[in-house]
Design a protein around this motif. Structure first.
Motif, PDB file in Angstrom:
ATOM      1  N   ARG A   1     -42.422 -50.504  -5.515  1.00 34.40           N
ATOM      2  CA  ARG A   1     -43.831 -50.659  -5.884  1.00 34.40           C
ATOM      3  C   ARG A   1     -44.428 -49.276  -6.136  1.00 34.40           C
ATOM      4  NH1 ARG A   1     -45.265 -53.190  -0.292  1.00 34.40           N
ATOM      5  NH2 ARG A   1     -43.868 -51.431   0.184  1.00 34.40           N
ATOM      6  N   ALA A   2     -44.866 -49.041  -7.374  1.00 36.24           N
ATOM      7  CA  ALA A   2     -45.339 -47.717  -7.778  1.00 36.24           C
ATOM      8  C   ALA A   2     -46.813 -47.754  -8.153  1.00 36.24           C
ATOM      9  CB  ALA A   2     -44.526 -47.202  -8.958  1.00 36.24           C
ATOM     10  N   LEU A   3     -47.504 -46.670  -7.843  1.00 30.39           N
ATOM     11  CA  LEU A   3     -48.919 -46.520  -8.162  1.00 30.39           C
ATOM     12  C   LEU A   3     -49.131 -45.213  -8.913  1.00 30.39           C
ATOM     13  CD1 LEU A   3     -52.011 -47.030  -7.853  1.00 30.39           C
ATOM     14  CD2 LEU A   3     -51.848 -45.969  -5.586  1.00 30.39           C
ATOM     15  N   ASP A   4     -49.768 -45.304 -10.068  1.00 31.73           N
ATOM     16  CA  ASP A   4     -50.226 -44.128 -10.801  1.00 31.73           C
ATOM     17  C   ASP A   4     -51.717 -44.009 -10.521  1.00 31.73           C
ATOM     18  OD1 ASP A   4     -50.892 -42.107 -12.517  1.00 31.73           O
ATOM     19  OD2 ASP A   4     -50.062 -43.047 -14.316  1.00 31.73           O
ATOM     20  N   VAL A   5     -52.087 -43.045  -9.703  1.00 30.53           N
ATOM     21  CA  VAL A   5     -53.473 -42.917  -9.278  1.00 30.53           C
ATOM     22  C   VAL A   5     -54.171 -41.898 -10.174  1.00 30.53           C
ATOM     23  CG1 VAL A   5     -52.963 -41.208  -7.470  1.00 30.53           C
ATOM     24  CG2 VAL A   5     -54.994 -42.603  -7.284  1.00 30.53           C
ATOM     25  N   GLY A   6     -55.278 -42.340 -10.813  1.00 23.37           N
ATOM     26  CA  GLY A   6     -55.898 -41.528 -11.842  1.00 23.37           C
ATOM     27  C   GLY A   6     -55.041 -41.574 -13.094  1.00 23.37           C
ATOM     28  N   CYS A   7     -54.695 -42.774 -13.522  1.00 18.28           N
ATOM     29  CA  CYS A   7     -53.661 -42.950 -14.552  1.00 18.28           C
ATOM     30  C   CYS A   7     -54.097 -42.529 -15.942  1.00 18.28           C
ATOM     31  CB  CYS A   7     -53.169 -44.395 -14.572  1.00 18.28           C
ATOM     32  SG  CYS A   7     -54.404 -45.621 -15.088  1.00 18.28           S
ATOM     33  N   GLY A   8     -55.392 -42.298 -16.169  1.00 19.61           N
ATOM     34  CA  GLY A   8     -55.842 -41.879 -17.489  1.00 19.61           C
ATOM     35  C   GLY A   8     -55.492 -42.911 -18.543  1.00 19.61           C
TER      36      GLY A   8
ATOM     37  N   GLY B   1     -38.126 -51.239 -12.772  1.00 20.24           N
ATOM     38  CA  GLY B   1     -37.583 -52.412 -13.431  1.00 20.24           C
ATOM     39  C   GLY B   1     -38.552 -53.578 -13.482  1.00 20.24           C
ATOM     40  N   ASP B   2     -38.089 -54.653 -14.094  1.00 18.95           N
ATOM     41  CA  ASP B   2     -38.938 -55.833 -14.244  1.00 18.95           C
ATOM     42  C   ASP B   2     -39.294 -56.470 -12.911  1.00 18.95           C
ATOM     43  OD1 ASP B   2     -38.893 -55.520 -16.963  1.00 18.95           O
ATOM     44  OD2 ASP B   2     -37.260 -56.953 -17.284  1.00 18.95           O
ATOM     45  N   GLU B   3     -38.414 -56.289 -11.918  1.00 18.83           N
ATOM     46  CA  GLU B   3     -38.666 -56.902 -10.615  1.00 18.83           C
ATOM     47  C   GLU B   3     -39.582 -56.059  -9.735  1.00 18.83           C
ATOM     48  OE1 GLU B   3     -34.416 -55.136 -10.315  1.00 18.83           O
ATOM     49  OE2 GLU B   3     -35.951 -55.545 -11.849  1.00 18.83           O
ATOM     50  N   GLY B   4     -39.873 -54.840 -10.157  1.00 20.85           N
ATOM     51  CA  GLY B   4     -40.760 -53.975  -9.400  1.00 20.85           C
ATOM     52  C   GLY B   4     -42.214 -54.195  -9.780  1.00 20.85           C
ATOM     53  N   MET B   5     -43.107 -53.443  -9.131  1.00 25.44           N
ATOM     54  CA  MET B   5     -44.539 -53.541  -9.386  1.00 25.44           C
ATOM     55  C   MET B   5     -45.078 -52.164  -9.746  1.00 25.44           C
ATOM     56  SD  MET B   5     -47.636 -54.681  -6.804  1.00 25.44           S
ATOM     57  CE  MET B   5     -47.550 -53.150  -5.865  1.00 25.44           C
ATOM     58  N   VAL B   6     -45.897 -52.112 -10.784  1.00 25.64           N
ATOM     59  CA  VAL B   6     -46.558 -50.867 -11.173  1.00 25.64           C
ATOM     60  C   VAL B   6     -48.055 -51.125 -11.228  1.00 25.64           C
ATOM     61  CG1 VAL B   6     -46.794 -49.066 -12.916  1.00 25.64           C
ATOM     62  CG2 VAL B   6     -44.560 -50.128 -12.527  1.00 25.64           C
ATOM     63  N   LEU B   7     -48.823 -50.248 -10.577  1.00 24.23           N
ATOM     64  CA  LEU B   7     -50.281 -50.299 -10.603  1.00 24.23           C
ATOM     65  C   LEU B   7     -50.802 -49.019 -11.237  1.00 24.23           C
ATOM     66  CD1 LEU B   7     -51.019 -51.485  -6.946  1.00 24.23           C
ATOM     67  CD2 LEU B   7     -51.034 -52.898  -9.003  1.00 24.23           C
ATOM     68  N   GLY B   8     -51.823 -49.161 -12.053  1.00 21.57           N
ATOM     69  CA  GLY B   8     -52.504 -47.998 -12.599  1.00 21.57           C
ATOM     70  C   GLY B   8     -53.964 -48.042 -12.179  1.00 21.57           C
ATOM     71  N   VAL B   9     -54.413 -47.022 -11.451  1.00 20.78           N
ATOM     72  CA  VAL B   9     -55.801 -46.951 -10.979  1.00 20.78           C
ATOM     73  C   VAL B   9     -56.528 -45.849 -11.742  1.00 20.78           C
ATOM     74  CG1 VAL B   9     -57.272 -46.310  -9.039  1.00 20.78           C
ATOM     75  CG2 VAL B   9     -55.377 -47.897  -8.683  1.00 20.78           C
ATOM     76  N   GLU B  10     -57.689 -46.191 -12.267  1.00 26.63           N
ATOM     77  CA  GLU B  10     -58.471 -45.231 -13.047  1.00 26.63           C
ATOM     78  C   GLU B  10     -59.950 -45.511 -12.829  1.00 26.63           C
ATOM     79  OE1 GLU B  10     -60.023 -42.449 -15.198  1.00 26.63           O
ATOM     80  OE2 GLU B  10     -57.852 -42.505 -14.905  1.00 26.63           O
ATOM     81  N   LEU B  11     -60.751 -44.439 -12.772  1.00 28.57           N
ATOM     82  CA  LEU B  11     -62.183 -44.565 -12.516  1.00 28.57           C
ATOM     83  C   LEU B  11     -63.000 -44.758 -13.798  1.00 28.57           C
ATOM     84  CD1 LEU B  11     -64.425 -44.399 -10.326  1.00 28.57           C
ATOM     85  CD2 LEU B  11     -64.494 -41.930 -10.747  1.00 28.57           C
ATOM     86  N   THR B  12     -62.480 -44.295 -14.923  1.00 25.91           N
ATOM     87  CA  THR B  12     -63.240 -44.307 -16.172  1.00 25.91           C
ATOM     88  C   THR B  12     -62.822 -45.481 -17.051  1.00 25.91           C
ATOM     89  OG1 THR B  12     -63.402 -41.887 -16.095  1.00 25.91           O
ATOM     90  CG2 THR B  12     -63.855 -42.949 -18.211  1.00 25.91           C
ATOM     91  N   PRO B  13     -63.715 -46.439 -17.313  1.00 23.89           N
ATOM     92  CA  PRO B  13     -63.348 -47.602 -18.133  1.00 23.89           C
ATOM     93  C   PRO B  13     -62.790 -47.230 -19.501  1.00 23.89           C
ATOM     94  CG  PRO B  13     -65.453 -47.989 -17.039  1.00 23.89           C
ATOM     95  CD  PRO B  13     -65.099 -46.559 -16.783  1.00 23.89           C
ATOM     96  N   ALA B  14     -63.318 -46.178 -20.112  1.00 24.46           N
ATOM     97  CA  ALA B  14     -62.846 -45.783 -21.441  1.00 24.46           C
ATOM     98  C   ALA B  14     -61.384 -45.362 -21.415  1.00 24.46           C
ATOM     99  CB  ALA B  14     -63.713 -44.652 -21.989  1.00 24.46           C
ATOM    100  N   MET B  15     -60.947 -44.792 -20.303  1.00 24.92           N
ATOM    101  CA  MET B  15     -59.541 -44.413 -20.185  1.00 24.92           C
ATOM    102  C   MET B  15     -58.652 -45.655 -20.075  1.00 24.92           C
ATOM    103  SD  MET B  15     -58.611 -41.306 -20.492  1.00 24.92           S
ATOM    104  CE  MET B  15     -59.108 -39.589 -20.372  1.00 24.92           C
ATOM    105  N   LEU B  16     -59.095 -46.646 -19.340  1.00 23.48           N
ATOM    106  CA  LEU B  16     -58.324 -47.889 -19.269  1.00 23.48           C
ATOM    107  C   LEU B  16     -58.286 -48.568 -20.638  1.00 23.48           C
ATOM    108  CD1 LEU B  16     -59.335 -49.468 -15.839  1.00 23.48           C
ATOM    109  CD2 LEU B  16     -57.274 -48.177 -16.419  1.00 23.48           C
TER     110      LEU B  16
END
Length: 209
Positions: A54-61, A74-89
């Motif tokens: 389980r991976a987290l990109d914090v401030g993922c831009g 892999g496909d069986e893992g989990m990836v999260l991307g956290v970002e504060l700015t809606p425009a970046m998401l």
């Protein structure tokens, strides 16, 4: 109660300043830093994550690290991307990366995650921009399982960035090893690598068991 209110007001001000800075830059972020993709992938590989993790990109831009993180777990893992700015998401979506991760609009210092929720955190260029680096490191330790890894990365070294901005190296820089190592230790991390090279900065730490 008043101290808590003051904290909330300060956080709101910080959020507004961050979004004010990054929102107008989001549309051209990929164009400006298009060459960084392979370097991000090489940095993510240093985390040592495996399939199913389980991976987290914090401030993922705009999500430049998300393809590499997805490839690692892999496909069986989990990836999260956290970002504060809606425009970046929104930029992440435009780049076709939304399908690689679950994207969260959230404060990197107040993550909406349970304790031990992830096995690895990738953070590129964020620690210099949070209001309290020590608090951020503690929060990232909270959401990381024992034995999990934290990778702090920047595609240029501290000296290169200082020269680019016409200033000397700051002895109070939270990424200076003499500051970073004790801060990581106090937050529950053990640093096993710190590279402040001309072409990149990379620090790797493991969550204490």
């Amino acid at each position: 109660m008043y101290s808590r209110f003051a904290e909330l007001v300060a956080a709101r001000v910080q959020h507004s300043a961050t979004r004010t800075f990054f929102t107008p830059r989001a549309a051209t972020w990929e164009e400006r830093f298009a060459a960084d993709g392979p370097r991000y992938a090489a940095a993510v590989a240093r985390m040592g994550l495996g399939p199913g993790r389980r991976a987290l990109d914090v401030g993922c831009g705009s999500g430049r690290a998300l393809p590499a993180l997805r490839a690692e777990v892999g496909d069986e893992g989990m990836v999260l991307g956290v970002e504060l700015t809606p425009a970046m998401l929104a930029a992440t979506v435009r780049e076709g990366r939304a399908g690689l991760a679950r994207l969260l609009l959230a404060d990197a210092c107040r993550l909406p995650l349970a304790a031990g929720a992830v096995d690895g955190i990738f953070s590129a260029g964020l620690i210099n921009h949070v209001p309290d680096p020590a608090a951020a490191l503690r929060e990232w330790a909270r959401v990381t399982a024992p034995g999990g890894v934290l990778l702090l990365y920047h595609p240029s070294g501290r000296a290169e960035r200082a020269a680019r901005h016409g200033r000397p190296l700051d002895p109070d820089d939270p990424l200076a090893e003499e500051n970073l190592r004790p801060a990581l230790h106090a937050a529950g991390w053990s640093m096993d690598c710190c590279e402040d090279a001309s072409h990149h900065f990379l620090a790797r730490a493991v969550r204490a068991r």
